[in-house]
Scaffold this motif. Structure first.
Motif, PDB file in Angstrom:
ATOM      1  N   LEU A   8       0.831  -1.209   0.000  1.00  0.00           N
ATOM      2  CA  LEU A   8       0.000   0.000   0.000  1.00  0.00           C
ATOM      3  C   LEU A   8       0.864   1.256   0.000  1.00  0.00           C
ATOM      4  O   LEU A   8       0.539   2.247  -0.670  1.00  0.00           O
ATOM      5  N   CYS A   9       1.963   1.216   0.728  1.00  0.00           N
ATOM      6  CA  CYS A   9       2.873   2.360   0.751  1.00  0.00           C
ATOM      7  C   CYS A   9       3.392   2.668  -0.648  1.00  0.00           C
ATOM      8  O   CYS A   9       3.456   3.836  -1.061  1.00  0.00           O
ATOM      9  N   THR A  10       3.751   1.628  -1.391  1.00  0.00           N
ATOM     10  CA  THR A  10       4.252   1.826  -2.755  1.00  0.00           C
ATOM     11  C   THR A  10       3.188   2.461  -3.641  1.00  0.00           C
ATOM     12  O   THR A  10       3.463   3.397  -4.400  1.00  0.00           O
ATOM     13  N   LEU A  11       1.964   1.960  -3.535  1.00  0.00           N
ATOM     14  CA  LEU A  11       0.873   2.510  -4.337  1.00  0.00           C
ATOM     15  C   LEU A  11       0.549   3.943  -3.924  1.00  0.00           C
ATOM     16  O   LEU A  11       0.305   4.810  -4.775  1.00  0.00           O
ATOM     17  N   VAL A  12       0.549   4.195  -2.624  1.00  0.00           N
ATOM     18  CA  VAL A  12       0.271   5.549  -2.135  1.00  0.00           C
ATOM     19  C   VAL A  12       1.361   6.512  -2.596  1.00  0.00           C
ATOM     20  O   VAL A  12       1.078   7.635  -3.043  1.00  0.00           O
ATOM     21  N   SER A  13       2.609   6.087  -2.513  1.00  0.00           N
ATOM     22  CA  SER A  13       3.716   6.934  -2.968  1.00  0.00           C
ATOM     23  C   SER A  13       3.566   7.271  -4.446  1.00  0.00           C
ATOM     24  O   SER A  13       3.805   8.408  -4.872  1.00  0.00           O
ATOM     25  N   PHE A  14       3.167   6.286  -5.227  1.00  0.00           N
ATOM     26  CA  PHE A  14       2.964   6.502  -6.662  1.00  0.00           C
ATOM     27  C   PHE A  14       1.883   7.557  -6.894  1.00  0.00           C
ATOM     28  O   PHE A  14       2.078   8.510  -7.668  1.00  0.00           O
ATOM     29  N   PRO A  61     -15.175   7.404  -4.068  1.00  0.00           N
ATOM     30  CA  PRO A  61     -13.769   7.266  -3.657  1.00  0.00           C
ATOM     31  C   PRO A  61     -12.804   8.037  -4.553  1.00  0.00           C
ATOM     32  O   PRO A  61     -11.804   8.577  -4.069  1.00  0.00           O
ATOM     33  N   SER A  62     -13.098   8.097  -5.851  1.00  0.00           N
ATOM     34  CA  SER A  62     -12.196   8.809  -6.768  1.00  0.00           C
ATOM     35  C   SER A  62     -12.231  10.312  -6.518  1.00  0.00           C
ATOM     36  O   SER A  62     -11.194  10.988  -6.569  1.00  0.00           O
ATOM     37  N   GLU A 102      -6.240  14.159  -1.000  1.00  0.00           N
ATOM     38  CA  GLU A 102      -4.803  13.886  -1.099  1.00  0.00           C
ATOM     39  C   GLU A 102      -4.242  13.401   0.240  1.00  0.00           C
ATOM     40  O   GLU A 102      -3.176  13.834   0.688  1.00  0.00           O
ATOM     41  N   ASP A 103      -4.958  12.501   0.851  1.00  0.00           N
ATOM     42  CA  ASP A 103      -4.577  11.949   2.150  1.00  0.00           C
ATOM     43  C   ASP A 103      -4.088  10.518   1.953  1.00  0.00           C
ATOM     44  O   ASP A 103      -4.715   9.743   1.220  1.00  0.00           O
ATOM     45  N   PRO A 104      -2.976  10.134   2.573  1.00  0.00           N
ATOM     46  CA  PRO A 104      -2.443   8.788   2.328  1.00  0.00           C
ATOM     47  C   PRO A 104      -3.401   7.666   2.708  1.00  0.00           C
ATOM     48  O   PRO A 104      -3.450   6.637   2.023  1.00  0.00           O
ATOM     49  N   TYR A 105      -4.166   7.851   3.771  1.00  0.00           N
ATOM     50  CA  TYR A 105      -5.108   6.799   4.158  1.00  0.00           C
ATOM     51  C   TYR A 105      -6.255   6.697   3.154  1.00  0.00           C
ATOM     52  O   TYR A 105      -6.710   5.599   2.822  1.00  0.00           O
ATOM     53  N   THR A 136       1.046  15.766  -8.302  1.00  0.00           N
ATOM     54  CA  THR A 136       1.878  16.923  -8.622  1.00  0.00           C
ATOM     55  C   THR A 136       1.416  17.554  -9.937  1.00  0.00           C
ATOM     56  O   THR A 136       0.791  16.886 -10.775  1.00  0.00           O
ATOM     57  N   PRO A 137       1.712  18.845 -10.151  1.00  0.00           N
ATOM     58  CA  PRO A 137       1.185  19.560 -11.328  1.00  0.00           C
ATOM     59  C   PRO A 137       1.440  18.899 -12.684  1.00  0.00           C
ATOM     60  O   PRO A 137       0.539  18.918 -13.537  1.00  0.00           O
TER      61      PRO A 137
END
Length: 341
Positions: free
Chosen positions: A66-72, A175-176, A183-186, A78-79
């Motif tokens: 999940l961390c990897t997907l969230v980081s992506f 959800p989308s 823009e919250d990681p959770y 970003t703009p």
């Protein structure tokens, strides 16, 4: 032989090749460009104080994924990337609506019964790589050649059409929107499971408003399916036109690089992956709609519409229009008393 070539051998070659190319140009390029190692560095196996290395579930393996997907996705906020991300999320609903409606269609092949599998696989390995395999199953199972039937054996019941429409709104649209706005990681982590939320919303709706038991054929849900595709067409075309006019450079938004973007900023590699994901997701679906045709003239019309429509109203809206045409065709010979929804 020519009919079998088109209906069986051609999709057996074309769609697996599209899936393999999608994997190569999305995940393959991400690895070659250094994006994958960059994301992995943000998500070590041991818990550390990093922005997205959070305890999402308490399971280390799941939390790292999940961390990897969230980081992506937070790079996608970003703009340089956000215009395409917004475009993709606002126009991709036909890609999930068609499998969802097909899964509840009367007499559908068992292989099409669980679109949640397609959704979750798409989250892990990109929808661009997974949806060609869905279309392969769709065509080979005979679903693409379904015909209207006086017995309503090819219809979607009103109860199921309402449930699917609700599930797409509650399980995918909401959800989308939350993903883009908060823009919250959770929230981003929860969004990864939107196919599950979609399935849960559909099951919940059917629990509250089940299909009415009784003799005869259940009420046909064509009106609900029609309304959903019309709304999808309007939204998708509006987003497409708005993006065309707002984007400073269409090339930067829509056109990916074939070669890995080695040495470039991580967000540009995220953009490249999403661009290829969109190309293969929309492209393979547009191609698959040709199998909806029953005659050569219909096939040529669909091809022409897909080309022109993708430019003018966008690929999402073009797909919604063809899906609506197919639904109308399957609805044509259902007796009037069964059409009421």
């Amino acid at each position: 032989m020519s009919q079998k070539l088109l209906s069986t051998y051609t999709p057996l070659v074309v769609f697996p090749v599209l899936s393999a190319l999608a994997l190569k140009l999305t995940i393959g390029n991400a690895v070659a460009s250094g994006l994958a190692p960059e994301l992995e560095s943000q998500c070590p196996d041991t818990f550390e104080s990093l922005p997205y290395r959070l305890q999402y579930t308490g399971s280390n393996a799941i939390d790292v994924t999940l961390c990897t997907l969230v980081s992506f996705f937070h790079l996608a906020f970003t703009p340089p990337v956000r215009p395409l991300l917004t475009y993709f999320l606002a126009t991709f609903f036909p890609l999930f609506a068609i499998p969802a409606f097909e899964a509840v269609r009367t007499g559908r092949p068992i292989v099409l019964a669980l679109p949640v599998v397609l959704g979750l696989a798409g989250q892990l390995w990109t929808i661009g790589a997974m949806i060609p395999l869905y279309w392969l199953a769709f065509i080979l199972s005979g679903a693409a050649s379904a015909k209207p039937s006086p017995s309503a054996s090819s219809s979607v019941s009103s109860a199921h059409a309402q449930a699917v429409s609700f599930s797409l709104l509650a399980g995918a649209v909401a959800p989308s929107v939350s993903l883009l706005m908060l823009e919250d990681p959770y929230v981003t982590a929860l969004w990864q499971l939107f196919p599950v939320w979609q399935l849960a919303a559909q099951a919940g709706h059917l629990l509250v408003r089940p299909a009415k038991p009784g003799p005869g054929v259940p009420a046909n849900g064509f009106g609900w399916v029609q309304a959903f595709y019309v709304v999808t067409f309007v939204v998708g075309s509006s987003i497409h036109v708005g993006t065309l006019f707002a984007a400073p450079s269409l090339r930067d938004v829509f056109l990916p690089s074939v070669a890995p973007r080695i040495g470039e900023a991580p967000e540009l590699n995220v953009l490249n992956l999403l661009q290829w994901d969109a190309v293969f997701a929309f492209g393979s679906t547009l191609l698959a709609t040709v199998w909806f045709a029953r005659t050569t003239s219909q096939a040529l019309t669909i091809v022409l519409w897909n080309i022109v429509g993708s430019v003018v109203v966008g690929p999402g809206a073009a797909i919604a229009a063809v899906a609506l045409w197919r639904e109308s065709y399957l609805h044509t010979e259902i007796p009037e008393e069964q059409n009421k929804s």
